[in-house]
Design a protein around this motif. Structure first.
Motif, PDB file in Angstrom:
ATOM      1  N   GLY A 234       0.811  -1.203   0.000  1.00  0.00           N
ATOM      2  CA  GLY A 234       0.000   0.000   0.000  1.00  0.00           C
ATOM      3  C   GLY A 234       0.846   1.255   0.000  1.00  0.00           C
ATOM      4  N   MET A 235       1.879   1.272   0.837  1.00  0.00           N
ATOM      5  CA  MET A 235       2.786   2.422   0.868  1.00  0.00           C
ATOM      6  C   MET A 235       3.531   2.559  -0.449  1.00  0.00           C
ATOM      7  N   ALA A 236       3.906   1.435  -1.053  1.00  0.00           N
ATOM      8  CA  ALA A 236       4.591   1.491  -2.346  1.00  0.00           C
ATOM      9  C   ALA A 236       3.710   2.165  -3.392  1.00  0.00           C
ATOM     10  N   ALA A 237       2.413   1.894  -3.348  1.00  0.00           N
ATOM     11  CA  ALA A 237       1.490   2.512  -4.298  1.00  0.00           C
ATOM     12  C   ALA A 237       1.385   4.013  -4.059  1.00  0.00           C
ATOM     13  N   VAL A 238       1.303   4.426  -2.788  1.00  0.00           N
ATOM     14  CA  VAL A 238       1.193   5.852  -2.475  1.00  0.00           C
ATOM     15  C   VAL A 238       2.484   6.583  -2.863  1.00  0.00           C
ATOM     16  N   ILE A 239       3.621   5.960  -2.622  1.00  0.00           N
ATOM     17  CA  ILE A 239       4.895   6.557  -3.031  1.00  0.00           C
ATOM     18  C   ILE A 239       4.927   6.761  -4.541  1.00  0.00           C
ATOM     19  N   ARG A 240       4.450   5.772  -5.272  1.00  0.00           N
ATOM     20  CA  ARG A 240       4.420   5.874  -6.738  1.00  0.00           C
ATOM     21  C   ARG A 240       3.589   7.080  -7.176  1.00  0.00           C
ATOM     22  N   TYR A 241       2.407   7.227  -6.597  1.00  0.00           N
ATOM     23  CA  TYR A 241       1.562   8.392  -6.921  1.00  0.00           C
ATOM     24  C   TYR A 241       2.273   9.689  -6.549  1.00  0.00           C
ATOM     25  N   ALA A 242       2.876   9.726  -5.362  1.00  0.00           N
ATOM     26  CA  ALA A 242       3.498  10.951  -4.876  1.00  0.00           C
ATOM     27  C   ALA A 242       4.645  11.397  -5.772  1.00  0.00           C
ATOM     28  N   LEU A 243       5.504  10.466  -6.145  1.00  0.00           N
ATOM     29  CA  LEU A 243       6.653  10.821  -6.983  1.00  0.00           C
ATOM     30  C   LEU A 243       6.216  11.211  -8.388  1.00  0.00           C
ATOM     31  N   ALA A 244       5.176  10.580  -8.879  1.00  0.00           N
ATOM     32  CA  ALA A 244       4.724  10.872 -10.246  1.00  0.00           C
ATOM     33  C   ALA A 244       3.985  12.196 -10.342  1.00  0.00           C
ATOM     34  N   ASP A 245       3.224  12.540  -9.304  1.00  0.00           N
ATOM     35  CA  ASP A 245       2.284  13.658  -9.424  1.00  0.00           C
ATOM     36  C   ASP A 245       2.530  14.829  -8.483  1.00  0.00           C
ATOM     37  N   VAL A 246       3.359  14.651  -7.440  1.00  0.00           N
ATOM     38  CA  VAL A 246       3.401  15.676  -6.396  1.00  0.00           C
ATOM     39  C   VAL A 246       4.776  16.294  -6.211  1.00  0.00           C
ATOM     40  N   ALA A 247       5.789  15.516  -5.832  1.00  0.00           N
ATOM     41  CA  ALA A 247       7.088  16.088  -5.484  1.00  0.00           C
ATOM     42  C   ALA A 247       8.189  15.047  -5.647  1.00  0.00           C
ATOM     43  N   PRO A 248       9.441  15.488  -5.797  1.00  0.00           N
ATOM     44  CA  PRO A 248      10.550  14.550  -5.993  1.00  0.00           C
ATOM     45  C   PRO A 248      11.042  13.883  -4.713  1.00  0.00           C
ATOM     46  N   VAL A 249      10.599  14.360  -3.561  1.00  0.00           N
ATOM     47  CA  VAL A 249      10.989  13.768  -2.281  1.00  0.00           C
ATOM     48  C   VAL A 249       9.725  13.468  -1.484  1.00  0.00           C
ATOM     49  N   VAL A 250       9.628  12.254  -0.963  1.00  0.00           N
ATOM     50  CA  VAL A 250       8.482  11.837  -0.154  1.00  0.00           C
ATOM     51  C   VAL A 250       8.973  11.611   1.267  1.00  0.00           C
ATOM     52  N   SER A 251       8.258  12.161   2.238  1.00  0.00           N
ATOM     53  CA  SER A 251       8.686  12.039   3.629  1.00  0.00           C
ATOM     54  C   SER A 251       7.534  11.607   4.511  1.00  0.00           C
ATOM     55  N   LEU A 252       7.861  11.237   5.722  1.00  0.00           N
ATOM     56  CA  LEU A 252       6.889  10.967   6.777  1.00  0.00           C
ATOM     57  C   LEU A 252       7.650  10.930   8.098  1.00  0.00           C
ATOM     58  N   TYR A 253       6.901  11.033   9.198  1.00  0.00           N
ATOM     59  CA  TYR A 253       7.533  10.750  10.484  1.00  0.00           C
ATOM     60  C   TYR A 253       6.652   9.779  11.241  1.00  0.00           C
TER      61      TYR A 253
END
Length: 281
Positions: A234-253
């Motif tokens: 599930g996280m892999a899918a969200v990362i894919r969307y984020a990198l493709a459509d939102v920003a070049p760096v994905v973060s969380l805490y």
């Protein structure tokens, strides 16, 4: 021109200087930066005041004072200035959250007048990734939530918030503000889930987004499906969307005691680059 060390509430004309401070640490500051880029520094639109700490006439540090109190690029001297202003104003926030070192110092100064806290989470690893997972296949059933699915996603969001924070987001105003925030994320295409037979099995949101970095939040798996291998894909899918459509760096805490989540995040390529701290009231 301010020629000495001082702290003051920033005004709309200070936007350029404030953004320069925020963008000096794009990952750590993504949450506040995303709000300022949309709302500017007007307190009504921003949902709180932005305090600035000046040294020799130059803006060096910030502190967002709204529903959260957030020190930003805050030096020890700036933290002392922000703590004094916060003491005078009295506590109006539901939490203090930010980079661990500055937040810990701010809390030490405020605890005598603001304490006790309901909970202190002293070490929350800040994690980032810049690439799609190499070894975990994205869950093909994780997708964007549609605007007509608010009644489906909302119970999962409430369950996640209550489990994570320890209180229901429906308390106080009946959940109006929380529902508006969820609707904002759904409407902007930043809410994702795997739904089967009308039931949310996995969900996550991209809660903050700038052109430099975005921050994933609200990661949740239905308790009956935990341990079934849904989190990492599930996280892999969200990362894919984020990198493709939102920003070049994905973060969380993440909370340091959440061992399963930290393991899942490492599996999909996240690495630790720092730490946050949260003080909950």
């Amino acid at each position: 021109m301010l020629t000495q060390t001082t702290t003051r509430v920033l005004e709309p004309g200070d936007l350029g200087a404030a953004l320069a401070v925020l963008e000096s640490e794009p990952v750590a500051n993504a949450f506040v930066t995303s709000r300022v880029q949309v709302a500017g520094l007007d307190p009504w639109r921003l949902g709180g005041e932005m305090w600035g700490w000046y040294d020799g006439g130059r803006l060096r540090s910030l502190c967002y004072s709204g529903a959260n109190l957030v020190p930003i690029c805050a030096t020890p001297e700036a933290v002392r200035g922000f703590a004094e202003r916060a003491r005078r104003a009295g506590r109006r926030c539901s939490s203090i959250v930010g980079p661990a070192e500055a937040t810990a110092y701010l809390w030490r100064l405020l605890e005598p007048s603001w304490g006790p806290a309901r909970e202190v989470r002293a070490h929350q690893p800040l994690m980032v990734t810049e690439q799609a997972p190499a070894t975990v296949r994205p869950d093909p059933y994780v997708r964007r939530i549609r605007k007509d699915e608010m009644d489906v996603i909302m119970p999962a969001c409430v369950a996640m918030f209550t489990e994570e924070v320890g209180i229901s987001p429906l308390a106080g105003d009946g959940g109006l503000l929380y529902q508006a925030r969820v609707a904002e994320l759904v409407g902007s295409g930043r809410s994702f889930a795997r739904i089967e037979d009308g039931r949310v099995l996995f969900k996550a949101e991209i809660g903050a987004a700038t052109s430099h970095a975005c921050q994933i939040q609200g990661v949740w798996v239905d308790p009956e499906y935990r341990g079934h291998g849904l989190s990492a894909p599930g996280m892999a899918a969200v990362i894919r969307y984020a990198l493709a459509d939102v920003a070049p760096v994905v973060s969380l805490y993440v909370n340091d005691y959440n061992t399963p989540a930290r393991a899942a995040y490492r599996r999909v390529g996240f690495r630790e680059v720092g730490a946050f701290m949260s003080v909950l009231f």
